[in-house]
Scaffold this motif. Structure first.
Motif, PDB file in Angstrom:
ATOM      1  N   PRO A  57      21.152 -64.305  69.191  1.00 40.04           N
ATOM      2  CA  PRO A  57      20.572 -65.503  68.556  1.00 40.04           C
ATOM      3  C   PRO A  57      20.622 -65.463  67.034  1.00 40.04           C
ATOM      4  N   GLN A  58      20.536 -64.273  66.435  1.00 33.91           N
ATOM      5  CA  GLN A  58      20.597 -64.173  64.980  1.00 33.91           C
ATOM      6  C   GLN A  58      21.975 -64.611  64.475  1.00 33.91           C
ATOM      7  N   ASN A  59      23.031 -64.206  65.143  1.00 33.25           N
ATOM      8  CA  ASN A  59      24.377 -64.601  64.740  1.00 33.25           C
ATOM      9  C   ASN A  59      24.565 -66.107  64.923  1.00 33.25           C
ATOM     10  N   LEU A  60      23.987 -66.656  65.958  1.00 31.54           N
ATOM     11  CA  LEU A  60      24.107 -68.080  66.229  1.00 31.54           C
ATOM     12  C   LEU A  60      23.376 -68.891  65.154  1.00 31.54           C
ATOM     13  N   ARG A  61      22.204 -68.444  64.722  1.00 29.24           N
ATOM     14  CA  ARG A  61      21.478 -69.130  63.647  1.00 29.24           C
ATOM     15  C   ARG A  61      22.281 -69.127  62.353  1.00 29.24           C
ATOM     16  N   PHE A  62      22.861 -67.982  62.023  1.00 25.21           N
ATOM     17  CA  PHE A  62      23.673 -67.883  60.812  1.00 25.21           C
ATOM     18  C   PHE A  62      24.849 -68.848  60.873  1.00 25.21           C
ATOM     19  N   LEU A  63      25.492 -68.947  61.999  1.00 21.98           N
ATOM     20  CA  LEU A  63      26.636 -69.835  62.165  1.00 21.98           C
ATOM     21  C   LEU A  63      26.230 -71.305  62.000  1.00 21.98           C
ATOM     22  N   ILE A  64      25.073 -71.679  62.553  1.00 21.97           N
ATOM     23  CA  ILE A  64      24.589 -73.064  62.437  1.00 21.97           C
ATOM     24  C   ILE A  64      24.249 -73.381  60.981  1.00 21.97           C
ATOM     25  N   VAL A  65      23.595 -72.467  60.268  1.00 18.40           N
ATOM     26  CA  VAL A  65      23.248 -72.689  58.865  1.00 18.40           C
ATOM     27  C   VAL A  65      24.510 -72.792  58.019  1.00 18.40           C
ATOM     28  N   PHE A  66      25.480 -71.961  58.278  1.00 25.05           N
ATOM     29  CA  PHE A  66      26.732 -71.971  57.534  1.00 25.05           C
ATOM     30  C   PHE A  66      27.479 -73.288  57.735  1.00 25.05           C
ATOM     31  N   LEU A  67      27.593 -73.750  58.962  1.00 22.76           N
ATOM     32  CA  LEU A  67      28.295 -75.009  59.242  1.00 22.76           C
ATOM     33  C   LEU A  67      27.567 -76.211  58.658  1.00 22.76           C
ATOM     34  N   SER A  68      26.230 -76.221  58.714  1.00 28.59           N
ATOM     35  CA  SER A  68      25.495 -77.351  58.133  1.00 28.59           C
ATOM     36  C   SER A  68      25.642 -77.370  56.611  1.00 28.59           C
ATOM     37  N   GLY A  69      25.719 -76.213  55.973  1.00 28.94           N
ATOM     38  CA  GLY A  69      25.942 -76.151  54.527  1.00 28.94           C
ATOM     39  C   GLY A  69      27.297 -76.686  54.138  1.00 28.94           C
ATOM     40  N   ILE A  70      28.301 -76.402  54.911  1.00 31.51           N
ATOM     41  CA  ILE A  70      29.643 -76.905  54.637  1.00 31.51           C
ATOM     42  C   ILE A  70      29.690 -78.419  54.806  1.00 31.51           C
TER      43      ILE A  70
END
Length: 145
Positions: free
Chosen positions: A21-34
């Protein structure tokens, strides 16, 4: 031989379990920032000006009309501003100091083609062309864009 084949076949159960879940949260935050980054650049404040001027120094033969009209879009964040002269769009870097704006238009070899100086207080502008040794002096009005 059978052991080598089993190693090459991926095990989907282990792949799903390995995504934490930690990796998934990071991926969601990264994509929303882009996705939100281009929205910030498009919302920057701009000024639209219609400038009319006359060549004063070394204007050459008077075959062409003496008066020139330019449409300027100045980006207040100090980024790239656009200039529309005779249907030709140019871009230049903007330098903002108090209530005056300086836009520098460069060619492909990074040589200065034109320097546009706009005084917002008095509504005057000058265009210096160092390559052709010409100076345009005129006035500006705010436009709707």
């Amino acid at each position: 031989m059978d052991k080598n084949i089993q190693i090459l076949v991926p095990n989907l159960k282990n792949l799903i379990i390995s995504v934490k879940p930690q990796n998934l949260r990071f991926l969601i935050v990264f994509l929303s920032g882009i996705l939100l980054l281009p929205l910030q650049q498009s919302k920057s404040e701009e000024i639209f000006l219609k400038c009319i001027g006359k060549y004063e120094i070394n204007r050459g033969a008077l075959i062409k009309p003496d008066w020139e009209t330019s449409y300027l879009t100045i980006n207040l964040d100090g980024l790239i501003s656009t200039i529309d002269e005779k249907g030709i769009k140019k871009e230049g870097r903007t330098l903002i100091r108090r209530n005056s704006y300086t836009i520098t238009d460069r060619d492909n070899r990074n040589r200065v083609k034109n320097i546009y100086k706009i005084n917002g207080t008095h509504g005057t502008y000058t265009v210096e062309s160092p390559q052709s040794n010409r100076t345009l002096i005129g006035t500006c009005q705010k436009g709707r864009g």
